[in-house]
Write an enzyme that holds these catalytic residues in place. Sequence first.
Site, PDB file in Angstrom:
ATOM      1  CG  ASN A   7      -1.851   1.109   1.310  1.00 64.23           C
ATOM      2  OD1 ASN A   7      -1.824   2.006   0.463  1.00 64.23           O
ATOM      3  ND2 ASN A   7      -2.714   1.103   2.306  1.00 64.23           N
ATOM      4  CE  LYS A  14      -0.329   2.617   6.386  1.00 59.40           C
ATOM      5  NZ  LYS A  14      -1.721   2.916   6.260  1.00 59.40           N
ATOM      6  NE  ARG A  91      -6.217   1.436  -0.148  1.00 58.57           N
ATOM      7  CZ  ARG A  91      -6.326   2.442   0.683  1.00 58.57           C
ATOM      8  NH1 ARG A  91      -5.307   2.785   1.467  1.00 58.57           N
ATOM      9  NH2 ARG A  91      -7.433   3.134   0.747  1.00 58.57           N
ATOM     10  CG  HIS A 180     -13.167   3.199   2.952  1.00 55.41           C
ATOM     11  ND1 HIS A 180     -13.917   4.224   3.505  1.00 55.41           N
ATOM     12  CD2 HIS A 180     -11.884   3.457   3.274  1.00 55.41           C
ATOM     13  CE1 HIS A 180     -13.120   5.053   4.137  1.00 55.41           C
ATOM     14  NE2 HIS A 180     -11.882   4.615   4.017  1.00 55.41           N
ATOM     15  CG  LEU A 209     -18.173   4.182  11.336  1.00 53.53           C
ATOM     16  CD1 LEU A 209     -19.004   4.296  12.604  1.00 53.53           C
ATOM     17  CD2 LEU A 209     -18.674   5.173  10.292  1.00 53.53           C
ATOM     18  N   GLY A 212     -10.726   8.021   7.860  1.00 55.67           N
ATOM     19  CA  GLY A 212     -11.655   8.262   6.756  1.00 55.67           C
ATOM     20  C   GLY A 212     -12.860   7.371   7.017  1.00 55.67           C
ATOM     21  NE  ARG A 241     -10.255  12.306   4.265  1.00 53.50           N
ATOM     22  CZ  ARG A 241     -10.218  11.023   3.918  1.00 53.50           C
ATOM     23  NH1 ARG A 241     -11.174  10.492   3.191  1.00 53.50           N
ATOM     24  NH2 ARG A 241      -9.206  10.266   4.275  1.00 53.50           N
ATOM     25  CG  PHE A 285     -13.946   8.968  17.283  1.00 51.13           C
ATOM     26  CD1 PHE A 285     -13.305   9.398  16.126  1.00 51.13           C
ATOM     27  CD2 PHE A 285     -15.321   9.081  17.361  1.00 51.13           C
ATOM     28  CE1 PHE A 285     -14.026   9.927  15.067  1.00 51.13           C
ATOM     29  CE2 PHE A 285     -16.054   9.607  16.311  1.00 51.13           C
ATOM     30  CZ  PHE A 285     -15.401  10.029  15.155  1.00 51.13           C
ATOM     31  N   GLY A 332     -11.284   1.495  12.536  1.00 50.25           N
ATOM     32  CA  GLY A 332     -10.820   1.966  13.859  1.00 50.25           C
ATOM     33  C   GLY A 332     -11.911   2.325  14.851  1.00 50.25           C
ATOM     34  N   GLY A 334     -15.346   2.066  14.317  1.00 52.02           N
ATOM     35  CA  GLY A 334     -16.427   1.079  14.272  1.00 52.02           C
ATOM     36  C   GLY A 334     -16.101  -0.201  15.041  1.00 52.02           C
ATOM     37  CD  GLU A 335     -11.930  -3.094  12.975  1.00 55.98           C
ATOM     38  OE1 GLU A 335     -10.903  -3.287  13.653  1.00 55.98           O
ATOM     39  OE2 GLU A 335     -11.917  -3.051  11.728  1.00 55.98           O
ATOM     40  CD  GLU A 385      -9.160  -1.270   3.937  1.00 54.81           C
ATOM     41  OE1 GLU A 385      -8.618  -0.958   5.027  1.00 54.81           O
ATOM     42  OE2 GLU A 385      -9.625  -0.442   3.155  1.00 54.81           O
TER      43      GLU A 385
HETATM   44  P1  ADP Z   1      -7.540   4.890   8.711  1.00 57.48           P
HETATM   45  O1  ADP Z   1      -7.244   3.486   8.203  1.00 57.48           O
HETATM   46  O2  ADP Z   1      -8.656   5.569   7.990  1.00 57.48           O
HETATM   47  O3  ADP Z   1      -6.344   5.757   8.924  1.00 57.48           O
HETATM   48  P2  ADP Z   1      -8.398   3.486  11.124  1.00 57.48           P
HETATM   49  O4  ADP Z   1      -9.460   2.602  10.601  1.00 57.48           O
HETATM   50  O5  ADP Z   1      -7.124   2.879  11.577  1.00 57.48           O
HETATM   51  O6  ADP Z   1      -8.136   4.722  10.183  1.00 57.48           O
HETATM   52  O7  ADP Z   1      -9.042   4.284  12.362  1.00 57.48           O
HETATM   53  C1  ADP Z   1      -8.288   5.166  13.126  1.00 57.48           C
HETATM   54  C2  ADP Z   1      -9.189   5.840  14.138  1.00 57.48           C
HETATM   55  O8  ADP Z   1      -9.847   4.861  14.947  1.00 57.48           O
HETATM   56  C3  ADP Z   1      -8.451   6.712  15.131  1.00 57.48           C
HETATM   57  O9  ADP Z   1      -8.251   8.013  14.647  1.00 57.48           O
HETATM   58  C4  ADP Z   1      -9.400   6.724  16.317  1.00 57.48           C
HETATM   59  O10 ADP Z   1     -10.301   7.813  16.176  1.00 57.48           O
HETATM   60  C5  ADP Z   1     -10.173   5.449  16.199  1.00 57.48           C
HETATM   61  N1  ADP Z   1      -9.881   4.488  17.274  1.00 57.48           N
HETATM   62  C6  ADP Z   1      -8.898   3.572  17.318  1.00 57.48           C
HETATM   63  N2  ADP Z   1      -8.951   2.885  18.486  1.00 57.48           N
HETATM   64  C7  ADP Z   1      -9.990   3.382  19.192  1.00 57.48           C
HETATM   65  C8  ADP Z   1     -10.569   3.110  20.465  1.00 57.48           C
HETATM   66  N3  ADP Z   1     -10.092   2.173  21.269  1.00 57.48           N
HETATM   67  N4  ADP Z   1     -11.629   3.852  20.844  1.00 57.48           N
HETATM   68  C9  ADP Z   1     -12.123   4.800  20.055  1.00 57.48           C
HETATM   69  N5  ADP Z   1     -11.636   5.100  18.831  1.00 57.48           N
HETATM   70  C10 ADP Z   1     -10.581   4.411  18.416  1.00 57.48           C
END
Ligand code: ADP
Length: 397
Positions: A7, A14, A91, A180, A209, A212, A241, A285, A332, A334-335, A385
């Site tokens: 990526n 990466k 990617r 995505h 979530l 991005g 964004r 978050f 990030g 959402g999980e 991914e």
């Molecule tokens: P991307 O791939 O778009 O850079 P990710 O899917 O890795 O982003 O998500 C990163 C975001 O996930 C972080 O900026 C943070 O807001 C959120 N995040 C990660 N871990 C936690 C957590 N334990 N609690 C709340 N939010 C989290």
Amino acid sequence: MKVLVINCGSSSLKYQLIDSDTEAVLAKGLCERIGIEGSCITHNKAGADKQTWTSPMPDHTEAVRLVVEKLTDPEVGAVKSLSEIDAIGHRIVHGGEKFASSVVINDEVIKAIEECNDLAPLHNPANLIGIRACQKIMPNVPMVAVFDTAFHQTMPEKAYLYGLPLKYYKEYKIRRYGFHGTSHDFVSKRAAEILGKKREDLRIIVCHLGNGASVSAVKYGKSVDTSMGMTPLEGLIMGTRSGDIDPAIVDYIAQKENLTFKEVNNILNKKSGVLGLSDGVSSDFRDLAKAAEEVNKAAKTALETYTYHVGKYIGAYTAAMGGVDAVVFTAGVGENDADTRAAIGEYMSFLDTKIDPVKNKVRGEERIISTDDSKVKVLCIPTNEELAIARETVRLV
Ligand code: ADP
């Protein structure tokens, strides 16, 4: 087969080496500050500690050379020699209307990806640099391009056209593409497996979530709508964004602040979202939740506005699909973020659906988090991914 997944960004690269038979990650890492002073590579062999080396990387070819060096290193490596790497999956962010699925890379494909550069000027040229660097270092290894946009190419015209003069679509291909896609595809497939049903029988809303963020409507196995647009700026409020705004605001800010459109665009991409809404508290978050707890009004408002918008999209996509069977949270936020999921769940009451507060206490693992009597199943599913790219690569080579 051993598949190297790449990526490539403008100054970073990466990578993951995946054994496609066991789907185990053998090693992974990141090259940073490529082309700038202080370049370094962080490499992590499975089961060993992460290590970082500083090493000059004037270009991506040198970065790929270093990746290969680490992967074949007797101590930190994961293979004995380069010949053990069977294929490379790249990617690629934007495939325009040309690519509705992954493809084996050849000169024609490279040219077609180049033709999409205008649509993703920050991403596609960097992805291409990665392809060329791998061609130089590993000329005999087959390579596959996996596009972020491909999964959404099934959207009908009514979902991808904007209310603009049609000539802009015809001449410049201005339309919704969505991003995505690899994640929306992977996670919706997995949701069907977990529910013991065929994806072709389900209407699924996927909320990816992360930093991005995008929502998609996956109806009977196909993406029929998604919140990101011609670029990844449209749709949900994200980390930095803005997501959807009245397009007239751009000119208005430009006049009020004496800025060029390009400068306003930069603000919409990098200084907006929950970072902007929270008045600069954070795009993360975890920081926002902490600040909101400490009664920071702007952080609280940022979180409320964010979850409201996700809720609104769930309503819209339920209407678009004539109903919904499952809602999935991934990436990030959402999980990992149970509070944000619970707040979004409040907007699902019109579906006779509730998130179970006990089941929702989950981080980064697959689980159904709706109450047993909920009409719609709500799931938390970690996205992967890289694994999806490795699977696509194996499928094609
Ligand atoms: P991307 O791939 O778009 O850079 P990710 O899917 O890795 O982003 O998500 C990163 C975001 O996930 C972080 O900026 C943070 O807001 C959120 N995040 C990660 N871990 C936690 C957590 N334990 N609690 C709340 N939010 C989290």
